[in-house]
Design an enzyme around this catalytic site. Structure first.
Site, PDB file in Angstrom:
ATOM      1  N   CYS A  49       0.804  -1.262  -0.013  1.00 56.35           N
ATOM      2  CA  CYS A  49      -0.115   0.072   0.002  1.00 56.35           C
ATOM      3  C   CYS A  49       0.895   1.369   0.125  1.00 56.35           C
ATOM      4  CB  CYS A  49      -0.829   0.171   1.089  1.00 56.35           C
ATOM      5  SG  CYS A  49      -2.149  -1.258   1.032  1.00 56.35           S
ATOM      6  N   HIS A  93     -13.236   9.707  -7.425  1.00 55.09           N
ATOM      7  CA  HIS A  93     -12.237   9.566  -8.470  1.00 55.09           C
ATOM      8  C   HIS A  93     -11.108  10.673  -8.241  1.00 55.09           C
ATOM      9  CE1 HIS A  93     -15.443   7.046 -10.298  1.00 55.09           C
ATOM     10  NE2 HIS A  93     -14.387   6.500 -11.190  1.00 55.09           N
ATOM     11  N   GLU A 141     -12.615  -0.459   3.007  1.00 57.18           N
ATOM     12  CA  GLU A 141     -11.528  -0.232   1.827  1.00 57.18           C
ATOM     13  C   GLU A 141     -11.508  -1.458   1.109  1.00 57.18           C
ATOM     14  OE1 GLU A 141      -7.603   1.813   3.059  1.00 57.18           O
ATOM     15  OE2 GLU A 141      -7.122  -0.088   2.866  1.00 57.18           O
TER      16      GLU A 141
END
Length: 158
Positions: A49, A93, A141
């Protein structure tokens, strides 16, 4: 069980009186779920990550309050509008590291920021004055990894 087509649709003030629409005076929780897509990466983290990547986040909003004169705590459409204005329009986005305040963009940090945004909006719209409040938020998530906060935890300064 036999299924039947109603012979008559109820009419307000004929079949049901306005004072009957509010059935009780109990606190009730209502929940609505939303998704948004965003990219981020984590600082000071040794794992995959740390690289730029994206998620389809799922946010579960639970609010509670007392029903109004027609039996509604908060309109689901209002929850959707508030989510769109305060969260989706800011995060969907987007590159989270760029649009959120300076923080590591972990689900744990994001969920507190989201709570603050929603809670402030409810205050500004006068919803909290009517006894309606956030109870919990859950931010997924991934389908199996999420962070959550509750009203109790957000009220404490532990």
């Amino acid at each position: 069980m036999e299924y039947m087509i109603p012979k008559k649709v109820e009419t307000i003030d004929v079949d049901i009186q306005r004072h009957e629409l509010k059935y009780h005076h109990k606190r009730v929780a209502v929940t609505k779920e939303f998704t948004f897509d965003a990219a981020h990466h984590l600082h000071c983290y040794e794992g995959k990550c740390k690289s730029l990547h994206g998620h389809t986040y799922k946010l579960v909003i639970t609010m509670s309050g007392f029903v109004n004169d027609i039996g509604i705590v908060v309109d689901f459409g209002d929850i959707k509008r508030i989510f769109n204005e305060e969260i989706k329009n800011k995060l969907d986005h987007r590159y989270l590291n760029e649009v959120l305040p300076n923080m590591n963009t972990t689900a744990e940090n994001m969920i507190v920021w989201i709570w603050e945004q929603l809670d402030t909006k409810l205050q500004l719209e006068g919803v909290k004055e009517k006894g309606t409040r956030l109870e919990s938020l859950t931010l997924y998530e991934t389908p199996t990894s999420y962070a959550m906060v509750t009203r109790e935890w957000m009220s404490d300064n532990d």
